[in-house]
Design an enzyme around this catalytic site. Structure first.
Site, PDB file in Angstrom:
ATOM      1  CE  LYS A  38     -18.379 -64.414  30.330  1.00 43.20           C
ATOM      2  NZ  LYS A  38     -17.230 -65.274  30.065  1.00 43.20           N
TER       3      LYS A  38
HETATM    4  N1  GLU Z   1     -14.682 -66.096  32.621  1.00 46.50           N
HETATM    5  C1  GLU Z   1     -13.885 -67.229  32.295  1.00 46.50           C
HETATM    6  C2  GLU Z   1     -14.151 -67.677  30.865  1.00 46.50           C
HETATM    7  O1  GLU Z   1     -14.620 -66.923  30.051  1.00 46.50           O
HETATM    8  C3  GLU Z   1     -14.010 -68.337  33.324  1.00 46.50           C
HETATM    9  C4  GLU Z   1     -15.374 -68.927  33.463  1.00 46.50           C
HETATM   10  C5  GLU Z   1     -15.490 -69.921  34.611  1.00 46.50           C
HETATM   11  O2  GLU Z   1     -14.500 -70.213  35.241  1.00 46.50           O
HETATM   12  O3  GLU Z   1     -16.616 -70.377  34.833  1.00 46.50           O
HETATM   13  O4  GLU Z   1     -13.855 -68.781  30.488  1.00 46.50           O
END
Ligand code: GLU
Length: 418
Positions: A108
């Site tokens: 993240k």
């Molecule tokens: N931000 C989204 C999540 O928390 C998508 C993450 C992604 O597609 O890599 O799942």
């Protein structure tokens, strides 16, 4: 009384982790490996603002695990981003990808900034410099960012372009959630909301409630909540209330979601919508309904609010909307929780499809994307249900156990490199 500790996402992530690790009887060494983020990078992002001032923003990228494949996870822009929050979100990505069995680890990113007071050009400069600062640790085989809170397909296009300029070749697979004509996937913008719809329908079956009789309260009307509302309404589900930061709208017979979207676009708010009454946010959160779908931020269902919610099912569209202290209260009250690492996994699942399509340079039609998404979400729902039954635990613990089992198994197979 809700304490600061209850609201710390990293502590919440740790509590869920330890609980599942205890049930799995994981040894101390494996626990250490599983819970320690593999890599954390903090970067300074100097940016020239439009008024000529030079400002320095702070950005993070955390790779929690790369045991099952490259790190995967979004990047959020917000004034209150913290390293603890990014860490927690990165670990949730590892567990989420494992629950839906994608060949990814978890990561993240976050940048401390307030997008509401930044111009498009300033946001572009922040994004490009942030990308340049984390460029050594991202890549289609290493770590693949995606949109999250306050970032979108335009942000992804800038990241893809910056990365590609440095590498001297167009590398679409470095990020997902891109615009369709830059290697994006059909169905990606709706994917998280669509995933919530699929798992909610399975949960409703457990209560013998047909979709056309179901009443849903949605908190958040952005990419996740708005899409879930739209897709649910299309299936005849009644969205009886929508809660946003400035208040809520209520119609016990069900809101006209398409019209509400037009209204929000025109006025900037869901409030004062014809065919609904404005109500207080808390009042809406505690309305009697079948499904409560928190789809905005962390820490909405806390030890303070959990005793008052009045639903049969909680479908966690957001990451971390329920605190660990609230888990117990929901369990005691017999509320069926579809935990975030399952409920909102539709987004990363279609991100995976996008990455696969980019690598093959062969793009699928929307029907194929949605069919495959449904297969994965429904199968994962029942994988979690099976764990829950086998181990006599509620869904969140079951989902964590399934995820930890899968990641620990990958680590054992790979062995420890020394
Ligand atoms: N931000 C989204 C999540 O928390 C998508 C993450 C992604 O597609 O890599 O799942």
């Amino acid at each position: 009384m809700v304490t600061a500790e209850e609201l710390n996402p990293w502590l919440n992530a740790a509590k869920r982790f330890e609980n599942a690790a205890d049930r799995l009887d994981l040894d101390d060494g494996m626990r250490k490996v599983l819970k320690t983020p593999a890599k954390e990078l903090t970067v300074a992002i100097p940016v020239m603002l439009d008024d000529g001032r030079l400002e320095v923003f702070t950005g993070y990228r955390v790779q929690h695990s790369i045991a099952r494949g490259p790190a995967k996870g979004g990047i959020r822009y917000a004034p209150d981003v913290t390293l603890d929050e990014v860490r927690a979100l990165a670990s949730w990505m590892s567990w989420k990808c494992a629950v839906v069995n994608l060949p990814y680890g978890g990561g993240k990113g976050g940048v401390i900034c307030d997008p509401s007071i930044l111009s498009d050009i300033e946001l572009e400069r922040i994004t490009r410099r942030y990308t340049a600062e984390i460029i050594d640790i991202i890549g289609p085989e290493k770590d693949i960012p995606a949109p999250d809170m306050n970032t979108n397909e335009r942000t992804m296009a800038w990241i893809m372009d910056t990365y590609s300029m440095h590498k001297r070749e167009t590398t679409t697979g470095v990020v997902t959630g891109k615009p369709l004509n830059l290697g994006g996937s059909r169905g990606r913008p709706e994917a998280t909301g669509r995933g919530c719809l699929f798992v909610s329908k399975e949960a409703l079956k457990q209560f013998h409630i047909p979709p056309t009789k179901a009443r849903v309260v949605i908190q958040g009307f952005g990419n996740v909540g708005g899409m879930a509302a739209r897709l649910m309404a299309k299936e005849g589900i009644h969205i009886i209330a929508v809660i946003e930061h400035d208040g809520a709208v209520h119609n016990p017979a069900g809101l006209d979601i398409e019209a509400l979207m037009v209204h929000k676009k025109a006025t900037g708010s869901v409030l004062d919508f014809e065919g609904a009454t404005n109500i207080d946010r808390d009042e809406a959160l505690f309305l009697e309904c079948d499904v409560l779908l928190p789809a905005a931020k962390e820490n909405v269902i806390t030890s303070d609010t959990a005793p008052k919610v009045n639903c049969k099912i909680v479908c966690e569209g957001a990451n971390g909307p329920t605190t660990a202290s609230a888990d117990k209260i929901l369990e005691e009250r017999g509320i069926f929780v579809i935990p975030d690492i399952l409920a909102n996994a539709g987004g990363v699942t279609v991100s995976y499809f996008e990455w696969v399509q980019d690598r093959q340079a062969y793009f699928w039609n929307e029907n194929l994307v949605n069919t495959r998404l449904e297969e994965i979400m429904v199968e994962s729902f029942y994988d979690v249900a099976r764990y829950s039954k086998q181990h006599g635990v509620e869904n969140r613990t079951a989902a964590y156990m399934l995820a930890l089992d899968r990641v620990a198994f990958a680590i054992k197979l790979r062995g420890i490199y020394a």
